[in-house]
Motif scaffolding. Structure first.
Motif, PDB file in Angstrom:
ATOM      1  N   LEU A 145       0.774  -1.202   0.089  1.00 56.07           N
ATOM      2  CA  LEU A 145       0.173   0.039  -0.032  1.00 56.07           C
ATOM      3  C   LEU A 145       0.704   1.313  -0.071  1.00 56.07           C
ATOM      4  CD1 LEU A 145      -2.833  -0.871   2.371  1.00 56.07           C
ATOM      5  CD2 LEU A 145      -2.768  -1.532   0.207  1.00 56.07           C
ATOM      6  N   LEU A 146       2.264   1.188   0.944  1.00 58.52           N
ATOM      7  CA  LEU A 146       3.103   2.252   0.780  1.00 58.52           C
ATOM      8  C   LEU A 146       3.471   2.769  -0.360  1.00 58.52           C
ATOM      9  CD1 LEU A 146       4.899   2.004   3.940  1.00 58.52           C
ATOM     10  CD2 LEU A 146       3.299   3.347   3.551  1.00 58.52           C
ATOM     11  N   ALA A 147       3.735   1.721  -1.268  1.00 53.14           N
ATOM     12  CA  ALA A 147       4.294   1.675  -2.972  1.00 53.14           C
ATOM     13  C   ALA A 147       2.607   2.340  -4.232  1.00 53.14           C
ATOM     14  CB  ALA A 147       4.834   0.092  -3.712  1.00 53.14           C
ATOM     15  N   LEU A 148       1.457   1.698  -3.882  1.00 48.02           N
ATOM     16  CA  LEU A 148       0.729   2.524  -4.113  1.00 48.02           C
ATOM     17  C   LEU A 148       0.678   4.037  -4.119  1.00 48.02           C
ATOM     18  CD1 LEU A 148      -2.023  -0.375  -3.858  1.00 48.02           C
ATOM     19  CD2 LEU A 148      -0.297   0.142  -6.193  1.00 48.02           C
ATOM     20  N   VAL A 202       8.347   6.585   6.351  1.00 50.89           N
ATOM     21  CA  VAL A 202       8.589   6.236   4.794  1.00 50.89           C
ATOM     22  C   VAL A 202       6.459   6.608   4.860  1.00 50.89           C
ATOM     23  CG1 VAL A 202       8.007   5.656   2.099  1.00 50.89           C
ATOM     24  CG2 VAL A 202       9.950   5.203   3.606  1.00 50.89           C
ATOM     25  N   GLY A 203       5.741   5.831   5.379  1.00 47.92           N
ATOM     26  CA  GLY A 203       3.921   5.673   5.556  1.00 47.92           C
ATOM     27  C   GLY A 203       3.583   7.216   6.395  1.00 47.92           C
ATOM     28  N   ILE A 204       4.723   7.480   7.262  1.00 46.65           N
ATOM     29  CA  ILE A 204       4.389   8.985   7.961  1.00 46.65           C
ATOM     30  C   ILE A 204       4.852   9.778   7.031  1.00 46.65           C
ATOM     31  CG2 ILE A 204       5.240  10.282   9.473  1.00 46.65           C
ATOM     32  CD1 ILE A 204       2.996   8.426  10.756  1.00 46.65           C
ATOM     33  N   ALA A 205       5.683   9.356   6.087  1.00 46.39           N
ATOM     34  CA  ALA A 205       6.341  11.214   5.524  1.00 46.39           C
ATOM     35  C   ALA A 205       5.281  11.140   4.197  1.00 46.39           C
ATOM     36  CB  ALA A 205       7.991  10.772   4.502  1.00 46.39           C
ATOM     37  N   LEU A 206       4.701   9.768   3.279  1.00 48.73           N
ATOM     38  CA  LEU A 206       3.438  10.062   2.588  1.00 48.73           C
ATOM     39  C   LEU A 206       2.578  10.590   3.306  1.00 48.73           C
ATOM     40  CD1 LEU A 206       5.069   6.273   0.624  1.00 48.73           C
ATOM     41  CD2 LEU A 206       4.183   9.178   0.024  1.00 48.73           C
ATOM     42  N   LEU A 207       1.705  10.067   4.073  1.00 51.13           N
ATOM     43  CA  LEU A 207       0.710  10.839   4.558  1.00 51.13           C
ATOM     44  C   LEU A 207       0.558  12.044   4.336  1.00 51.13           C
ATOM     45  CD1 LEU A 207      -1.974   9.951   5.687  1.00 51.13           C
ATOM     46  CD2 LEU A 207      -1.434   9.908   7.912  1.00 51.13           C
ATOM     47  N   VAL A 208       2.287  12.931   5.266  1.00 48.92           N
ATOM     48  CA  VAL A 208       2.250  13.899   5.956  1.00 48.92           C
ATOM     49  C   VAL A 208       2.195  15.100   3.893  1.00 48.92           C
ATOM     50  CG1 VAL A 208       3.532  15.800   6.622  1.00 48.92           C
ATOM     51  CG2 VAL A 208       2.870  14.101   7.977  1.00 48.92           C
ATOM     52  N   LEU A 209       2.877  14.239   3.149  1.00 46.14           N
ATOM     53  CA  LEU A 209       2.719  15.185   2.354  1.00 46.14           C
ATOM     54  C   LEU A 209       1.928  15.097   1.029  1.00 46.14           C
ATOM     55  CD1 LEU A 209       4.975  16.078  -0.055  1.00 46.14           C
ATOM     56  CD2 LEU A 209       5.638  13.380  -0.732  1.00 46.14           C
ATOM     57  N   ASN A 210       0.982  13.439   1.487  1.00 46.49           N
ATOM     58  CA  ASN A 210      -0.288  13.204   0.692  1.00 46.49           C
ATOM     59  C   ASN A 210      -1.596  14.365   1.484  1.00 46.49           C
ATOM     60  OD1 ASN A 210       0.170  12.235  -2.139  1.00 46.49           O
ATOM     61  ND2 ASN A 210       0.197  10.271  -0.178  1.00 46.49           N
ATOM     62  N   LEU A 211      -1.881  14.901   2.587  1.00 45.25           N
ATOM     63  CA  LEU A 211      -2.150  15.981   3.336  1.00 45.25           C
ATOM     64  C   LEU A 211      -2.056  17.395   2.955  1.00 45.25           C
ATOM     65  CD1 LEU A 211      -3.293  13.322   6.427  1.00 45.25           C
ATOM     66  CD2 LEU A 211      -4.621  14.349   4.612  1.00 45.25           C
ATOM     67  N   THR A 212      -0.761  17.340   3.091  1.00 41.86           N
ATOM     68  CA  THR A 212      -0.191  18.718   2.874  1.00 41.86           C
ATOM     69  C   THR A 212      -0.568  20.066   1.520  1.00 41.86           C
ATOM     70  OG1 THR A 212       1.775  18.261   3.007  1.00 41.86           O
ATOM     71  CG2 THR A 212       1.043  19.131   4.981  1.00 41.86           C
ATOM     72  N   THR A 213       0.169  18.439   0.622  1.00 45.35           N
ATOM     73  CA  THR A 213      -0.176  18.853  -0.806  1.00 45.35           C
ATOM     74  C   THR A 213      -2.075  18.779  -1.612  1.00 45.35           C
ATOM     75  OG1 THR A 213      -0.203  16.448  -1.998  1.00 45.35           O
ATOM     76  CG2 THR A 213       1.800  17.787  -1.374  1.00 45.35           C
ATOM     77  N   GLY A 214      -2.844  19.171  -0.461  1.00 48.69           N
ATOM     78  CA  GLY A 214      -4.401  18.571  -1.062  1.00 48.69           C
ATOM     79  C   GLY A 214      -4.490  18.171  -2.074  1.00 48.69           C
ATOM     80  N   ALA A 215      -4.354  16.842  -1.370  1.00 50.82           N
ATOM     81  CA  ALA A 215      -4.847  15.306  -2.464  1.00 50.82           C
ATOM     82  C   ALA A 215      -5.929  15.500  -2.929  1.00 50.82           C
ATOM     83  CB  ALA A 215      -5.094  14.438  -2.195  1.00 50.82           C
ATOM     84  N   ALA A 261      -2.473   5.320   2.977  1.00 52.14           N
ATOM     85  CA  ALA A 261      -1.487   6.038   3.756  1.00 52.14           C
ATOM     86  C   ALA A 261      -1.974   5.120   5.201  1.00 52.14           C
ATOM     87  CB  ALA A 261      -0.697   6.942   3.498  1.00 52.14           C
ATOM     88  N   VAL A 262      -3.210   5.386   4.795  1.00 51.49           N
ATOM     89  CA  VAL A 262      -3.261   5.097   6.784  1.00 51.49           C
ATOM     90  C   VAL A 262      -3.992   3.383   6.863  1.00 51.49           C
ATOM     91  CG1 VAL A 262      -5.434   5.184   8.398  1.00 51.49           C
ATOM     92  CG2 VAL A 262      -4.611   7.394   6.698  1.00 51.49           C
ATOM     93  N   PRO A 263      -4.009   2.655   5.969  1.00 47.34           N
ATOM     94  CA  PRO A 263      -4.323   1.618   6.336  1.00 47.34           C
ATOM     95  C   PRO A 263      -2.699   0.928   6.470  1.00 47.34           C
ATOM     96  CG  PRO A 263      -5.609   2.036   3.806  1.00 47.34           C
ATOM     97  CD  PRO A 263      -5.396   3.021   4.619  1.00 47.34           C
ATOM     98  N   ALA A 264      -1.881   1.576   5.271  1.00 47.27           N
ATOM     99  CA  ALA A 264      -0.241   0.713   5.927  1.00 47.27           C
ATOM    100  C   ALA A 264      -0.191   0.809   6.978  1.00 47.27           C
ATOM    101  CB  ALA A 264       0.029   1.633   4.313  1.00 47.27           C
TER     102      ALA A 264
END
Length: 144
Positions: free
Chosen positions: A19-22, A93-106, A115-118
């Motif tokens: 899921l992190l890779a996706l 990596v999961g925390i970084a992806l979650l923060v990145l996705n949430l701050t970029t206004g996905a 990233a949450v289930p991951a």
């Protein structure tokens, strides 16, 4: 540690890393996300169908060992270093992806929710492997 702890922990870790890779692939501008967050499609149902029993069984395993967070941390420190590094790296990596996705206004096209289930899978793997290590230590103390 018994083989069921190893198999259960490896499955949870593998699902979390997948899921992190996706999630990371969805950040690339030229690739379309393979899983759409809109609608209850079969990938979403598959993720939830595997997530719920994995997390619940990890919680049951941890409950029956009856250890506090410090004992679980000490058991985690007894795992091989490669396992510790793999779990820590995946979690960071999961925390970084979650923060990145949430701050970029996905928007709807970006499955930041993966990233949450991951992270839940990675946390379950941590709990399962540490619990297995505590069970192994308890068995060795009982035999001595």
């Amino acid at each position: 540690m018994g083989w069921t702890f190893k198999a259960h922990g490896a499955l949870a870790y593998a699902l979390g890393v997948t899921l992190l890779a996706l999630t990371a692939l969805a950040l690339l501008p030229t690739t379309a996300p393979p899983i759409r967050p809109t609608g209850p499609g079969w990938p979403t149902m598959a993720i939830l169908a595997l997530l719920i029993p994995t997390v619940l069984s990890a919680l049951f395993r941890a409950y029956f060992v009856r250890a506090d967070y410090r004992t679980v941390w000490l058991a985690f420190r007894c795992l091989p270093e490669k396992v510790q590094l793999a779990l820590a790296a995946a979690f960071l990596v999961g925390i970084a992806l979650l923060v990145l996705n949430l701050t970029t206004g996905a928007g709807n096209d970006n499955p930041h929710w993966l990233a949450v289930p991951a992270l839940l899978y990675i946390s379950s793997a941590y709990s399962i492997l540490a619990t297995g290590e505590m069970k192994r230590a308890d068995r060795e103390v009982g035999e001595a």
